[in-house]
Design a protein around this motif. Structure first.
Motif, short mmCIF file in Angstrom:
data_model
loop_
_atom_site.label_atom_id
_atom_site.label_comp_id
_atom_site.label_asym_id
_atom_site.label_seq_id
_atom_site.Cartn_x
_atom_site.Cartn_y
_atom_site.Cartn_z
N LEU A 57 30.25 -27.95 -7.93
CA LEU A 57 31.69 -27.70 -7.87
C LEU A 57 32.21 -27.13 -9.19
CD1 LEU A 57 32.80 -30.75 -5.69
CD2 LEU A 57 32.34 -28.38 -4.97
N PHE A 58 31.68 -27.58 -10.33
CA PHE A 58 32.07 -26.97 -11.61
C PHE A 58 31.63 -25.50 -11.64
CE2 PHE A 58 32.27 -31.28 -13.88
CZ PHE A 58 33.64 -31.23 -14.06
N GLY A 59 30.42 -25.24 -11.15
CA GLY A 59 29.91 -23.86 -11.11
C GLY A 59 30.83 -22.97 -10.28
N LEU A 60 31.25 -23.49 -9.14
CA LEU A 60 32.17 -22.77 -8.26
C LEU A 60 33.48 -22.45 -9.00
CD1 LEU A 60 33.22 -21.95 -5.32
CD2 LEU A 60 34.02 -24.32 -5.18
N LEU A 61 34.03 -23.45 -9.69
CA LEU A 61 35.30 -23.24 -10.41
C LEU A 61 35.13 -22.19 -11.50
CD1 LEU A 61 36.63 -26.91 -10.71
CD2 LEU A 61 37.35 -25.15 -9.09
N GLY A 65 36.95 -18.39 -12.24
CA GLY A 65 37.74 -18.14 -13.44
C GLY A 65 38.46 -19.36 -14.00
N ILE A 66 38.06 -20.57 -13.56
CA ILE A 66 38.68 -21.79 -14.10
C ILE A 66 37.75 -22.37 -15.16
CG2 ILE A 66 39.42 -24.15 -13.56
CD1 ILE A 66 40.22 -22.99 -10.75
N ARG A 67 38.29 -22.55 -16.35
CA ARG A 67 37.47 -23.02 -17.48
C ARG A 67 37.15 -24.51 -17.31
NH1 ARG A 67 36.88 -22.09 -23.18
NH2 ARG A 67 34.63 -22.43 -23.29
N THR A 68 35.86 -24.87 -17.39
CA THR A 68 35.45 -26.28 -17.31
C THR A 68 34.50 -26.58 -18.47
OG1 THR A 68 33.35 -26.21 -16.11
CG2 THR A 68 35.36 -25.91 -14.79
N HIS A 69 34.19 -27.86 -18.64
CA HIS A 69 33.27 -28.25 -19.72
C HIS A 69 31.80 -28.07 -19.31
CE1 HIS A 69 32.57 -32.78 -18.52
NE2 HIS A 69 32.62 -32.00 -17.46
N PHE A 70 31.56 -27.71 -18.05
CA PHE A 70 30.18 -27.66 -17.54
C PHE A 70 29.40 -26.52 -18.19
CE2 PHE A 70 27.23 -25.95 -14.27
CZ PHE A 70 26.34 -27.02 -14.23
N VAL A 71 28.21 -26.82 -18.69
CA VAL A 71 27.35 -25.79 -19.28
C VAL A 71 26.12 -25.57 -18.39
CG1 VAL A 71 25.99 -25.08 -21.29
CG2 VAL A 71 28.16 -26.28 -21.61
N GLU A 72 25.33 -26.63 -18.18
CA GLU A 72 24.17 -26.51 -17.30
C GLU A 72 23.66 -27.88 -16.88
OE1 GLU A 72 20.59 -24.98 -19.09
OE2 GLU A 72 21.10 -25.79 -21.04
N THR A 73 22.94 -27.89 -15.75
CA THR A 73 22.31 -29.11 -15.27
C THR A 73 20.93 -29.17 -15.92
OG1 THR A 73 23.37 -28.59 -13.19
CG2 THR A 73 21.81 -30.41 -13.15
N ILE A 74 20.59 -30.28 -16.56
CA ILE A 74 19.31 -30.33 -17.27
C ILE A 74 18.32 -31.33 -16.71
CG2 ILE A 74 19.99 -29.38 -19.51
CD1 ILE A 74 20.15 -32.46 -20.35
N GLY A 190 37.45 -31.42 -17.78
CA GLY A 190 36.25 -32.20 -18.13
C GLY A 190 35.85 -33.15 -17.02
N ASP A 191 35.18 -34.24 -17.39
CA ASP A 191 34.82 -35.33 -16.49
C ASP A 191 33.91 -34.88 -15.34
OD1 ASP A 191 35.21 -38.18 -15.96
OD2 ASP A 191 36.40 -37.58 -14.24
N GLU A 192 34.20 -35.26 -14.11
CA GLU A 192 33.34 -34.96 -12.97
C GLU A 192 34.19 -34.59 -11.77
OE1 GLU A 192 32.45 -39.57 -12.51
OE2 GLU A 192 31.81 -38.55 -10.67
N ILE A 193 33.57 -33.96 -10.79
CA ILE A 193 34.23 -33.74 -9.49
C ILE A 193 33.21 -34.14 -8.44
CG2 ILE A 193 35.42 -32.12 -7.98
CD1 ILE A 193 35.91 -30.32 -10.38
N SER A 194 33.40 -35.30 -7.85
CA SER A 194 32.38 -35.87 -6.98
C SER A 194 33.05 -36.73 -5.92
CB SER A 194 31.43 -36.72 -7.82
OG SER A 194 32.09 -37.93 -8.16
N PRO A 195 32.27 -37.25 -4.97
CA PRO A 195 32.89 -38.15 -3.97
C PRO A 195 33.37 -39.47 -4.59
CG PRO A 195 30.74 -37.35 -3.23
CD PRO A 195 30.86 -36.97 -4.66
N ASP A 196 33.04 -39.71 -5.88
CA ASP A 196 33.63 -40.87 -6.57
C ASP A 196 35.07 -40.60 -6.96
OD1 ASP A 196 31.27 -42.28 -6.54
OD2 ASP A 196 31.13 -42.52 -8.73
N THR A 197 35.40 -39.33 -7.17
CA THR A 197 36.72 -38.99 -7.73
C THR A 197 37.58 -38.15 -6.77
OG1 THR A 197 35.85 -37.00 -8.79
CG2 THR A 197 35.84 -39.03 -10.10
N CYS A 198 37.04 -37.89 -5.57
CA CYS A 198 37.78 -37.13 -4.57
C CYS A 198 37.75 -37.90 -3.25
CB CYS A 198 37.09 -35.78 -4.27
SG CYS A 198 36.81 -34.71 -5.66
N ARG A 199 38.71 -37.63 -2.39
CA ARG A 199 38.59 -38.10 -1.01
C ARG A 199 38.23 -36.90 -0.14
NH1 ARG A 199 42.75 -42.05 -2.36
NH2 ARG A 199 41.79 -44.09 -2.01
#
Ligand code: UDP
Length: 234
Positions: A57-61, A65-74, A190-199
Motif C-alpha cells: 500500500l505504501f508502494g501504491l501511494l 505521488g504521495i510521499r511516504t516513509h517507505f523505502v524498501e522491504t528487507i 509514516g507508520d503502517e497501513i494494514s488491517p490493524d489500522t484500517c477497516r
C-alpha cells in the motif's frame, strides 16, 4: 543497512536505529492488541502479513505521488523507512460509520459519509487517545496550522487512492488511521497501513477483513489478513 539499537517498541512494531542516520528499520511484531492493550494475543504470521500489506500500500501511494516513509522491504517482517520526527496526532478518515464514532455519536453503523470525515486524535495511551478539534491540535502545538491543512489534504488524497484501488479488488475501505512525521521540515506519511489500522469490508458480502475480527472474537483473524494480502497483491 544494519540494525543497531531498538529505539522504540510499540504494541505492534519495533523501530530500530540503523547505521544510516536517515533511516530506520520498522519490524512488525506478531502481537495483536485491542482496547488499550487490555486484550493481547501473539498471533503467528501477523507481522509478516502486515509488513507485506503495508509495503504494497505504501508502494501504491508512492506510485501515485504521495510521499511516504517507505523505502524498501528487507525481510518477511521488516521494512526500511525514513527516519521522521513523528507528530503526536493520529489522523482518522471515515467513509462509513463504525467503531468509536458509532459508540460516541449514536450514528447508525454503516452510514456512508460523503465527503468523508477527517478526525484528529492525541497519541497518548494514558489519556486513551482522546479526540481533538483542529483548534486543539493548534493550541497544544501538536502541529502548525499549515501542517494541519497538509495532513487533511494528504489523508484525503490517500483515501481516494486506497478506496479506488481496494474497491477494484472487492474491498470497501470503511475507515483508517494515519500518522505523519517531518524530515527536514517536510511532512511525510509514516507508520503502517494494514488491517490493524484500517477497516476493510468485503464489498459484496460485507464480511469483516480487519482487526475487528480480533476485537470482536469473530474467528478467522489471520485468514482475513491473508485474503487482504492476496487481493492487494493481485
Ligand atoms: N485506529 C488505529 N489505532 C488507534 C485507533 C484507531 O489504527 O489507536 C484505526 C482503527 O483500526 C479504525 C480507525 O482507526 O480503522 C477508526 O478507529 P475508531 O476510532 O473507530 O476506534 P476503535 O473502534 O478502534 O476503538
Amino acid at each position: 543497512m544494519k540494525k543497531t539499537t531498538p529505539l522504540y517498541e510499540g504494541k505492534a512494531k519495533i523501530l530500530w536505529e540503523t547505521d544510516s542516520s536517515d533511516h530506520m528499520i520498522q519490524a512488525f511484531k506478531n502481537d495483536a492488541t485491542a482496547f488499550d492493550g487490555t486484550k493481547h494475543e501473539v498471533v503467528e504470521e501477523k507481522g509478516i502479513l502486515n509488513n507485506k500489506i503495508s509495503s504494497h500500500l505504501f508502494g501504491l501511494l508512492e506510485d501515485e505521488g504521495i510521499r511516504t516513509h517507505f523505502v524498501e522491504t528487507i525481510s518477511e517482517n521488516e521494512m526500511v523507512v525514513l527516519r521522521l520526527d513523528m507528530l503526536k496526532v493520529e489522523v482518522v478518515i471515515r467513509n462509513v460509520a463504525a467503531g468509536s464514532l458509532v459508540r460516541r455519536l449514536g450514528v447508525k453503523e454503516g452510514t456512508r459519509f460523503d465527503p468523508p470525515i477527517v478526525e484528529f486524535y492525541l497519541k497518548d495511551d494514558v489519556l486513551h487517545d482522546p479526540i481533538l478539534s483542529e483548534e486543539h491540535v493548534r493550541a497544544l502545538d501538536l502541529a502548525t496550522p499549515e501542517q494541519v491543512d497538509t495532513m487533511k489534504r494528504e489523508a484525503l488524497a490517500v483515501n481516494v487512492v486506497l478506496s479506488n484501488f481496494l474497491s477494484q479488488r472487492g474491498i470497501d475501505l470503511v475507515d483508517f488511521k494515519l500518522e505523519f512525521g517531518t524530515k527536514n521540515g517536510e511532512l511525510i506519511l509514516g507508520d503502517e497501513i494494514s488491517p490493524d489500522t484500517c477497516r476493510f469490508h468485503d464489498s459484496s458480502t460485507g464480511e469483516i477483513m480487519d482487526k475487528d475480527r480480533f476485537r470482536q472474537d469473530l474467528g478467522g483473524f489471520m485468514e482475513a489478513y491473508h485474503e487482504v494480502l492476496n487481493r492487494v497483491s493481485s
